[in-house]
Design an enzyme around this catalytic site. Structure first.
Site, PDB file in Angstrom:
ATOM      1  N   LYS A  13     -76.531   2.262  34.107  1.00 30.93           N
ATOM      2  CA  LYS A  13     -76.427   1.724  35.462  1.00 30.93           C
ATOM      3  C   LYS A  13     -77.379   0.537  35.649  1.00 30.93           C
ATOM      4  O   LYS A  13     -78.238   0.284  34.805  1.00 30.93           O
ATOM      5  CB  LYS A  13     -76.755   2.837  36.463  1.00 30.93           C
ATOM      6  CG  LYS A  13     -75.752   3.978  36.454  1.00 30.93           C
ATOM      7  CD  LYS A  13     -76.171   5.029  37.460  1.00 30.93           C
ATOM      8  CE  LYS A  13     -75.200   6.183  37.519  1.00 30.93           C
ATOM      9  NZ  LYS A  13     -75.619   7.187  38.527  1.00 30.93           N
ATOM     10  N   TYR A  53     -65.602   5.442  41.633  1.00 29.58           N
ATOM     11  CA  TYR A  53     -66.218   6.499  42.442  1.00 29.58           C
ATOM     12  C   TYR A  53     -65.293   7.011  43.544  1.00 29.58           C
ATOM     13  O   TYR A  53     -65.750   7.572  44.539  1.00 29.58           O
ATOM     14  CB  TYR A  53     -67.526   5.999  43.052  1.00 29.58           C
ATOM     15  CG  TYR A  53     -68.643   5.841  42.040  1.00 29.58           C
ATOM     16  CD1 TYR A  53     -69.112   6.930  41.317  1.00 29.58           C
ATOM     17  CD2 TYR A  53     -69.234   4.605  41.807  1.00 29.58           C
ATOM     18  CE1 TYR A  53     -70.140   6.796  40.387  1.00 29.58           C
ATOM     19  CE2 TYR A  53     -70.272   4.462  40.892  1.00 29.58           C
ATOM     20  CZ  TYR A  53     -70.704   5.555  40.189  1.00 29.58           C
ATOM     21  OH  TYR A  53     -71.725   5.421  39.267  1.00 29.58           O
ATOM     22  N   PHE A  61     -72.757   9.063  51.328  1.00 32.10           N
ATOM     23  CA  PHE A  61     -73.475   8.237  50.348  1.00 32.10           C
ATOM     24  C   PHE A  61     -72.587   7.233  49.624  1.00 32.10           C
ATOM     25  O   PHE A  61     -73.073   6.447  48.804  1.00 32.10           O
ATOM     26  CB  PHE A  61     -74.175   9.138  49.317  1.00 32.10           C
ATOM     27  CG  PHE A  61     -73.242  10.034  48.548  1.00 32.10           C
ATOM     28  CD1 PHE A  61     -72.610   9.588  47.399  1.00 32.10           C
ATOM     29  CD2 PHE A  61     -73.000  11.336  48.988  1.00 32.10           C
ATOM     30  CE1 PHE A  61     -71.752  10.419  46.681  1.00 32.10           C
ATOM     31  CE2 PHE A  61     -72.140  12.171  48.281  1.00 32.10           C
ATOM     32  CZ  PHE A  61     -71.506  11.703  47.120  1.00 32.10           C
ATOM     33  N   HIS A 119     -74.672   7.040  33.668  1.00 29.27           N
ATOM     34  CA  HIS A 119     -73.495   7.801  34.102  1.00 29.27           C
ATOM     35  C   HIS A 119     -72.742   8.237  32.852  1.00 29.27           C
ATOM     36  O   HIS A 119     -72.641   7.479  31.885  1.00 29.27           O
ATOM     37  CB  HIS A 119     -72.559   6.925  34.961  1.00 29.27           C
ATOM     38  CG  HIS A 119     -71.212   7.535  35.142  1.00 29.27           C
ATOM     39  ND1 HIS A 119     -70.938   8.449  36.135  1.00 29.27           N
ATOM     40  CD2 HIS A 119     -70.055   7.387  34.433  1.00 29.27           C
ATOM     41  CE1 HIS A 119     -69.673   8.837  36.029  1.00 29.27           C
ATOM     42  NE2 HIS A 119     -69.120   8.197  35.013  1.00 29.27           N
TER      43      HIS A 119
END
Length: 155
Positions: A13, A53, A61, A119
């Site tokens: 990330k 996502y 979030f 991730h």
């Protein structure tokens, strides 16, 4: 790729990139015996972040997650090996670095839930590997090859 091996998606990330951890993370995965079959240094678009996502859309979030993952470059990779997804998840540690054991990537380098360095595809989500690999890589970007040490890694 043999029937016993699988491919899994891994991404360093923006916080991991900015902290210079790409090499360390790649080294750990290679030392474990996993084989990189694709890698791409890139700036993730907002559209790709929303798609990646998507299961979190609507959660409080979500927008912060999209803002963070698009805030700087990422290093997307595909790794191959026996039980690769589960192995990578164990090496990563818990999503919350505070819950991660020393020796895991997040346990050694993560300090904050929102800045957890790496991730990896979820081994409990069937199809997550293929879905994420297909989002980031075209089929012709995946390289099939034998590492010289493979006979020493697996029976």
């Amino acid at each position: 790729m043999s029937d016993e091996t699988e491919r899994t998606f891994v991404m360093v990330k923006p916080d991991g990139v900015q902290r210079g951890l790409i090499g360390e993370i790649v080294s750990r995965l290679e030392e474990r015996g996993l084989k990189m079959v694709a890698g791409k240094f890139m700036q993730m678009s907002e559209d790709l972040a929303h798609e990646h996502y998507g299961e979190h859309e609507g959660k409080p979030f979500f927008e912060g997650l999209v803002d963070f993952i698009t805030s700087g470059p990422v290093f997307a990779m595909v790794w191959e090996g026996q039980d690769a997804t589960r192995q990578v998840r164990k090496m990563m540690g818990e999503t919350d670095p505070a819950e991660s054991a020393p020796g895991t990537i997040r346990g050694d380098f993560g300090l904050d839930l929102g800045r957890n360095v790496i991730h990896g595809s979820d081994h409990e989500d069937p199809g997550a590997n293929e879905r994420e690999i297909d989002l980031f890589f075209d089929e012709d970007e995946l390289v099939d090859y034998e590492r010289v040490d493979e006979t020493w890694l697996y029976e």
